[in-house]
Design a protein around this motif. Sequence first.
Motif, short mmCIF file in Angstrom:
data_model
loop_
_atom_site.label_atom_id
_atom_site.label_comp_id
_atom_site.label_asym_id
_atom_site.label_seq_id
_atom_site.Cartn_x
_atom_site.Cartn_y
_atom_site.Cartn_z
N ASP A 119 0.83 -1.21 0.00
CA ASP A 119 0.00 0.00 0.00
C ASP A 119 0.86 1.26 0.00
N ASP A 120 1.93 1.27 -0.81
CA ASP A 120 2.87 2.39 -0.84
C ASP A 120 2.27 3.68 -1.38
N ALA A 121 1.16 3.63 -2.08
CA ALA A 121 0.54 4.83 -2.66
C ALA A 121 -0.52 5.44 -1.75
N ARG A 122 -0.61 4.98 -0.52
CA ARG A 122 -1.66 5.41 0.41
C ARG A 122 -1.75 6.92 0.57
N ALA A 128 -1.06 12.02 -3.42
CA ALA A 128 -2.18 12.82 -3.92
C ALA A 128 -2.61 12.41 -5.34
N PRO A 129 -1.67 12.25 -6.31
CA PRO A 129 -2.11 11.84 -7.64
C PRO A 129 -2.80 10.47 -7.63
N CYS A 130 -2.26 9.52 -6.88
CA CYS A 130 -2.87 8.19 -6.81
C CYS A 130 -4.23 8.25 -6.12
N GLY A 131 -4.35 9.09 -5.10
CA GLY A 131 -5.63 9.25 -4.41
C GLY A 131 -6.70 9.84 -5.32
N GLY A 132 -6.27 10.64 -6.29
CA GLY A 132 -7.19 11.21 -7.28
C GLY A 132 -7.36 10.33 -8.49
N GLN A 133 -6.91 9.08 -8.40
CA GLN A 133 -6.99 8.08 -9.47
C GLN A 133 -6.30 8.54 -10.75
N ARG A 134 -5.15 9.21 -10.56
CA ARG A 134 -4.29 9.59 -11.68
C ARG A 134 -2.98 8.83 -11.53
N HIS A 180 4.33 5.23 -8.28
CA HIS A 180 3.51 4.11 -7.79
C HIS A 180 2.88 3.29 -8.91
N TRP A 181 3.68 2.89 -9.86
CA TRP A 181 3.21 2.02 -10.94
C TRP A 181 3.59 0.59 -10.61
#
Length: 100
Positions: free
Chosen positions: A43-46, A49-55, A60-61
């Motif tokens: 869960d490294d992208a927790r 901000a970009p990952c939280g906005g589904q971008r 975090h790929w």
Amino acid sequence: MFRHQADSVGPSTRSDRRGTASLPIDPQADIGRRAWVACPNCDDARDCAPCGGQRGCDEHWRYLLSNTGSLLHLQCPACTHVWDHETGFGATRRRRRWSL
């Protein structure tokens, strides 16, 4: 799901969040084939901000090892965890219903 041989060539093994040894990066992994899916292990992208906005972001790929229709076979470069992810998009796989 992919199964790795104990004698796989690659970087040394790492430990996952539960402290168990994880696999080396798959030799077939290609940075050109990536997916942006949350890793169920680290869960490294927790807090990203970009990952939280589904971008997609630059950090975090996941390696997209292969796919079967909408079922993705992924590996996290951070913790080396390998898993399957059903996207439900496009050609989804149907579950067989067995009747007796």
